[in-house]
Design a protein around this motif. Structure first.
Motif, mmCIF file in Angstrom:
data_model
loop_
_atom_site.group_PDB
_atom_site.id
_atom_site.type_symbol
_atom_site.label_atom_id
_atom_site.label_comp_id
_atom_site.label_asym_id
_atom_site.label_seq_id
_atom_site.Cartn_x
_atom_site.Cartn_y
_atom_site.Cartn_z
ATOM 1 N N ALA A 193 0.855 -1.189 0.000
ATOM 2 C CA ALA A 193 0.000 0.000 0.000
ATOM 3 C C ALA A 193 0.889 1.237 0.000
ATOM 4 C CB ALA A 193 -0.888 0.009 1.231
ATOM 5 N N LEU A 194 0.515 2.216 -0.799
ATOM 6 C CA LEU A 194 1.268 3.461 -0.866
ATOM 7 C C LEU A 194 0.346 4.611 -0.488
ATOM 8 C CD1 LEU A 194 3.913 4.890 -1.665
ATOM 9 C CD2 LEU A 194 3.018 5.036 -3.987
ATOM 10 N N GLY A 195 0.799 5.408 0.449
ATOM 11 C CA GLY A 195 0.038 6.576 0.873
ATOM 12 C C GLY A 195 0.982 7.734 1.117
ATOM 13 N N GLU A 212 -3.335 10.634 2.448
ATOM 14 C CA GLU A 212 -4.111 10.187 1.296
ATOM 15 C C GLU A 212 -3.595 8.835 0.828
ATOM 16 O OE1 GLU A 212 -6.760 11.647 -0.090
ATOM 17 O OE2 GLU A 212 -6.673 13.412 1.197
ATOM 18 N N PHE A 213 -4.519 7.907 0.621
ATOM 19 C CA PHE A 213 -4.196 6.615 0.032
ATOM 20 C C PHE A 213 -3.936 6.831 -1.452
ATOM 21 C CE2 PHE A 213 -5.827 3.080 -2.508
ATOM 22 C CZ PHE A 213 -4.965 2.078 -2.100
ATOM 23 N N ILE A 214 -2.868 6.230 -1.978
ATOM 24 C CA ILE A 214 -2.544 6.352 -3.393
ATOM 25 C C ILE A 214 -2.907 5.080 -4.156
ATOM 26 C CG2 ILE A 214 -0.708 6.799 -5.091
ATOM 27 C CD1 ILE A 214 -1.418 9.181 -3.228
ATOM 28 N N GLU A 215 -2.407 3.928 -3.704
ATOM 29 C CA GLU A 215 -2.691 2.699 -4.439
ATOM 30 C C GLU A 215 -2.254 1.461 -3.666
ATOM 31 O OE1 GLU A 215 -0.396 2.519 -8.062
ATOM 32 O OE2 GLU A 215 1.471 2.854 -7.012
ATOM 33 N N PHE A 216 -2.820 0.339 -4.046
ATOM 34 C CA PHE A 216 -2.312 -0.981 -3.688
ATOM 35 C C PHE A 216 -1.630 -1.509 -4.935
ATOM 36 C CE2 PHE A 216 -5.945 -1.271 -0.595
ATOM 37 C CZ PHE A 216 -5.167 -1.402 0.541
ATOM 38 N N THR A 217 -0.508 -2.157 -4.771
ATOM 39 C CA THR A 217 0.189 -2.711 -5.916
ATOM 40 C C THR A 217 0.969 -3.950 -5.495
ATOM 41 O OG1 THR A 217 1.628 -2.196 -7.791
ATOM 42 C CG2 THR A 217 2.271 -1.307 -5.665
ATOM 43 N N ARG A 221 7.008 6.008 -8.205
ATOM 44 C CA ARG A 221 5.631 6.458 -7.971
ATOM 45 C C ARG A 221 5.579 7.946 -7.651
ATOM 46 N NH1 ARG A 221 4.911 2.259 -10.304
ATOM 47 N NH2 ARG A 221 3.279 0.801 -9.777
ATOM 48 N N LYS A 249 5.926 9.591 -10.925
ATOM 49 C CA LYS A 249 4.678 9.420 -11.694
ATOM 50 C C LYS A 249 3.601 10.396 -11.229
ATOM 51 C CE LYS A 249 1.183 5.895 -12.647
ATOM 52 N NZ LYS A 249 0.772 4.505 -12.356
ATOM 53 N N LEU A 250 3.585 10.697 -9.933
ATOM 54 C CA LEU A 250 2.605 11.638 -9.377
ATOM 55 C C LEU A 250 2.991 13.092 -9.616
ATOM 56 C CD1 LEU A 250 1.983 9.831 -5.981
ATOM 57 C CD2 LEU A 250 0.323 10.079 -7.850
#
Length: 69
Positions: A2-4, A18-23, A40, A43-44
């Motif tokens: 998980a990335l936040g 803020e939650f960004i993504e699960f990968t 990441r 990318k953001l």
């Protein structure tokens, strides 16, 4: 994985998360996790030079402790 992100909202001056993504991350070495996080951030469109710290909850590989590299 998980990335936040945790940051200060420039309008309200409040700390936000803020939650960004699960990968899925295949290679869990510290080097690969670091490269993944940096990719990441890029990318953001965020500037890593503006960050004041990093945290890796539950990820001893990234800190070097018991690294699988």
């Amino acid at each position: 994985m998980a990335l936040g992100l945790r940051f200060v909202d420039s309008e309200t001056l409040q700390i936000r998360e803020e939650f960004i993504e699960f990968t899925i991350v295949e290679d869990l070495s510290g080097e690969n996790l670091g490269l993944f996080i940096l990719s990441r951030i890029d990318k953001l469109g965020l500037d890593v030079k503006l960050s004041s710290g990093q945290g890796y909850e539950g990820a001893p590989n990234i800190s070097g402790y018991l690294s699988s590299a």
